[in-house]
Design a protein around this motif. Structure first.
Motif, PDB file in Angstrom:
ATOM      1  N   HIS A 188       0.862  -1.040   0.017  1.00 21.66           N
ATOM      2  CA  HIS A 188      -0.001   0.025  -0.071  1.00 21.66           C
ATOM      3  C   HIS A 188       0.811   1.310   0.117  1.00 21.66           C
ATOM      4  CE1 HIS A 188      -2.148   3.387   1.676  1.00 21.66           C
ATOM      5  NE2 HIS A 188      -3.261   2.874   1.193  1.00 21.66           N
TER       6      HIS A 188
ATOM      7  N   TRP B 293      -5.528  -3.164   2.799  1.00 16.80           N
ATOM      8  CA  TRP B 293      -6.332  -2.239   3.127  1.00 16.80           C
ATOM      9  C   TRP B 293      -6.324  -1.663   4.689  1.00 16.80           C
ATOM     10  CZ3 TRP B 293      -8.929  -0.071  -0.455  1.00 16.80           C
ATOM     11  CH2 TRP B 293      -8.896  -0.693  -1.901  1.00 16.80           C
TER      12      TRP B 293
ATOM     13  N   GLU C  28      -4.656   1.489   3.868  1.00 19.52           N
ATOM     14  CA  GLU C  28      -5.437   2.229   3.347  1.00 19.52           C
ATOM     15  C   GLU C  28      -6.216   2.987   4.728  1.00 19.52           C
ATOM     16  OE1 GLU C  28      -7.664   4.921   0.948  1.00 19.52           O
ATOM     17  OE2 GLU C  28      -5.943   3.663   0.360  1.00 19.52           O
TER      18      GLU C  28
END
Length: 192
Positions: free
Chosen positions: A39, A148, A151
């Motif tokens: 990420h 995620w 994120e």
């Protein structure tokens, strides 16, 4: 000494190797961290998934063959793992395909499960095919969970560069804590 330590450089240089070794041995924590590094664009998500899938599959293949050749002598000596061995044996007898696929997702079964399957009558070809599929699904789920999570943390904290080491330590501590709680719960159930 540590003021010259560049975490980005270390991750970029050794990140895939760390993911491979970590996933060969066990894997979830390092895989989540690998997803978070992807990420942050320090690593790439598809190679993280690829290396993790390959390592997870090879680790389980090794354990399968250990079970195949040494299971009859080794498994009865693992007294502390008797409940896990019995549980995997029951799964194999009732649902052999599902047990091969799902054993990596069951807490406490990741290491003992492939050995028990290897000691059973499951064919090596069937185990390899289903193990590969399970490894890819496992790696994809955990790497994406890390991605995620990165994120989410970026939305909360903004730029994560100054927080990378504390985040990594928190993820490791969280995984150790969850493992410890599960271990204590299973120990209480075994005693009861």
């Amino acid at each position: 000494m540590f003021e010259h330590l560049d975490l980005n450089q270390l991750l970029a240089t050794y990140g895939y190797l760390a993911i491979f070794i970590g996933c060969f041995l066990e894997g979830e924590t390092i895989l989540i961290l690998g997803g978070m590094a992807a990420h942050q664009h320090v690593l790439k998500l598809l190679p993280v998934i690829g290396y993790a899938s390959l390592a997870g599959m090879l680790g389980d293949q090794l354990l399968f063959w250990i079970g195949r050749y040494f299971g009859a002598r080794l498994l009865p000596k693992l007294h502390k793992q008797k409940a896990a061995i019995d549980r995997v044996s029951q799964l194999i007898n009732r649902y052999p395909t599902v047990s091969i696929f799902s054993v990596r997702f069951l807490y406490g079964m990741r290491l003992i499960g492939p050995m028990v399957i290897g000691a059973s009558k499951v064919s090596p070809l069937k185990f390899t095919a289903i193990n590969l599929l399970g490894a890819v699904v496992w790696a994809t789920l955990f790497a994406n969970a890390g991605y995620w999570a990165g994120e989410f943390l970026q939305r909360v904290f903004g730029d994560l560069k100054p927080y990378r080491l504390p985040i990594a330590l928190c993820v490791i501590a969280l995984m150790v804590g969850i493992g410890l709680i599960r271990h204590l719960r299973s120990k209480r159930r075994a005693e009861a």
